[in-house]
Design an enzyme around this catalytic site. Structure first.
Site, mmCIF file in Angstrom:
data_model
loop_
_atom_site.group_PDB
_atom_site.id
_atom_site.type_symbol
_atom_site.label_atom_id
_atom_site.label_comp_id
_atom_site.label_asym_id
_atom_site.label_seq_id
_atom_site.Cartn_x
_atom_site.Cartn_y
_atom_site.Cartn_z
ATOM 1 N N GLY A 41 71.461 23.148 14.974
ATOM 2 C CA GLY A 41 72.591 22.632 15.737
ATOM 3 C C GLY A 41 72.499 21.126 15.880
ATOM 4 N N GLU A 42 72.974 20.595 17.026
ATOM 5 C CA GLU A 42 72.922 19.139 17.292
ATOM 6 C C GLU A 42 73.771 18.334 16.322
ATOM 7 O OE1 GLU A 42 69.001 17.434 17.046
ATOM 8 O OE2 GLU A 42 68.118 18.869 18.415
ATOM 9 N N ALA A 43 74.634 18.959 15.547
ATOM 10 C CA ALA A 43 75.371 18.278 14.470
ATOM 11 C C ALA A 43 74.459 17.852 13.333
ATOM 12 C CB ALA A 43 76.180 17.086 14.985
ATOM 13 N N GLU A 97 76.483 20.553 18.715
ATOM 14 C CA GLU A 97 76.282 20.981 20.101
ATOM 15 C C GLU A 97 74.813 21.188 20.439
ATOM 16 O OE1 GLU A 97 74.696 23.977 19.803
ATOM 17 O OE2 GLU A 97 75.234 23.830 17.680
#
Lengths: 316, 316
Positions: free
Chosen positions: A283-285, A143
């Protein structure tokens, strides 16, 4: 999990040219792929990463080191290939899609009422469900959303109790005053919404990107797609599913334990052991994408290694 | 380490579109590559893995779950591409070479005298030094040698003291009686050779593959090649260099902490934090090869990410 695929895995693994158990969690990972894909050998030809982006009413309360405009700026960065997740997906041959969820319409301030109404929640959850193509053989979820460690902490606090302090960290790096404000926001939100049903907690405290990740986790389960969860926000988004239905996250491996201290506490509550611990908190995968490399290695060992008989090696 | 390359790294990293420090150890890894390769940006085009194989006099004392013939059988397995390390090197685009060291001539029983005479030790050490081509940009080191967690434990015990128990584990999986025998062998070897100079301890207790790994670590330092050390045996082989010359392992990252309990103790003594902890205990450079994937991801982030200015993202 598919018992037939697991049985085929269990028939092959002890024949491979290694002492039993010597590949540790790599063995668990190839078994996990087989049993949740429901086939043996499992495949890793179309791993996909999905990054969901949302904006949060609570961002206006000064809970983040970055302004809320950064969410949409970072989405552009994803689209132009400039973020960490783009580099990691390229490194590990993973298709990436970014799903923006009404970035111009932040959720409501959850200290005053539910973050989303039912229609908003369902739309975000469905956007997540719709993001998982049938042919996906491994899904990495993550995310982007300025301020979203605040809803993550509030969900964890509402689901599992305890002081807001223990669930709240510095996120992208708020200062001391910001951390105090953030903890108060988490405490207020958890106090207002605790005791609701788990998915109602997700609707009341989560942002759209959290609802979407929960939807993607559910769709993956229905489509026999093993899932790599990323860090704190992603795990907090999935946790209401487990609270609503124990076992709902059995097809999920937590890729990386965040430097955000609440994450380890949440993993303990869920009984999940993270795969990697590299001090990341982006984050950001990004942690999930990095773990795809490990899963690829695990699968290559299980499918490619010679057996003791093939190699003419004494089995001990 | 090259200060100019490190300075160029430090000028670029804070500009990248992420909160400062948010990539955790991935940031350390790209800095490590730059400063030990002595160039910025660093490169990862020719990573190489080297697996050294040796046989041990102490294997005849019943310290392993596998017979000593397995060393040569596994070397054939490496050559035919059937071992775990072959699959991992293929997965991460890494060239693999296996160096067999007089497998038909095991070292002497170190409970009676030195495992190697000086000529044998130097030959093995040089074989390791000679195994590192100039163009290597990352070196993953590992070993194969039935019984070789016994010399590893004995070296650690002789260098750092303490009970043999705390350094001795089940290796490939010896039973309780075997573990008792193994611990006695470790204690006897450490007692006989402790107090010698560190490289003499390596000669007296180590096998040829351990001497070769130490040689490869040294050659890599001279050639500006960062090194990924594998598990317990590999770390024990390198430890005498650090004991002889503090800082000698600064160009080395320990890729994976072995399930063998002595390894964590040894890492604490060396002040090294392992990159991965996946319960592996196979050797063969398998943990080091797996870590190449992580290093690739780290480098891709540092070199490929957009800056805040390039992406038009507010820097917080």
């Amino acid at each position: 999990a598919d018992q037939a695929a697991a049985a085929l895995w269990a028939a092959r693994d002890p024949q491979l040219t290694k002492p039993p158990g010597a590949l540790g969690r790599l063995e668990e990972l190839s078994l996990w792929l087989a049993s949740w894909q429901g086939r043996h050998p499992p495949r890793l030809e179309t791993p996909r990463a999905r990054v969901f982006a949302g904006n949060h009413g609570v961002a206006a309360l000064g809970v983040s080191a970055f302004p809320a405009e950064v969410t949409v700026q970072m989405v552009k960065n994803f689209e132009h290939g400039g973020a960490a997740i783009n580099q990691l997906c390229r490194t590990f041959g993973t298709e990436l899609a970014v799903v923006s969820l009404d970035l111009d319409r932040p959720t409501a301030d959850f200290t005053k009422g539910p973050a989303m109404d039912e229609a908003e929640f369902v739309a975000a959850f469905r956007a997540g469900m719709d993001s998982v193509p049938d042919d996906t053989d491994l899904l990495a979820l993550g995310e982007m959303g300025i301020g979203n460690t605040t809803p993550a902490a509030a969900i964890a606090c509402a689901l599992y109790g305890g002081d807001a302090d223990g669930w709240t960290g510095r996120g992208t790096g708020v200062d001391n005053a910001g951390l105090i404000r953030k903890t108060e926001v988490v405490a207020a939100g958890a106090a207002l919404h605790k005791g609701k049903a788990p998915l109602e907690i997700l609707r009341s405290l989560g942002g759209r990107e959290l609802a979407a990740m929960a939807g993607a986790v559910l769709a993956a389960r229905l489509k026999r797609v093993p899932v790599l969860l990323d860090g704190y926000v992603c795990t907090a988004a999935a946790a209401p599913l487990e609270a609503a239905c124990p076992g709902a996250l059995d097809h999920c491996v937590v890729a990386h334990v965040s430097a955000e201290p609440g994450h380890q506490r949440l993993l303990s509550a869920l009984g999940k052991e993270p795969l990697l611990s590299l001090g990341m908190r982006l984050g950001e995968a990004s942690g999930a994408a990095l773990a795809i490399g490990v899963v690829k290695g695990a699968l290559a060992c299980h499918t490619g290694m010679a057996t003791f008989a093939e190699a003419g090696v004494a089995a001990g």
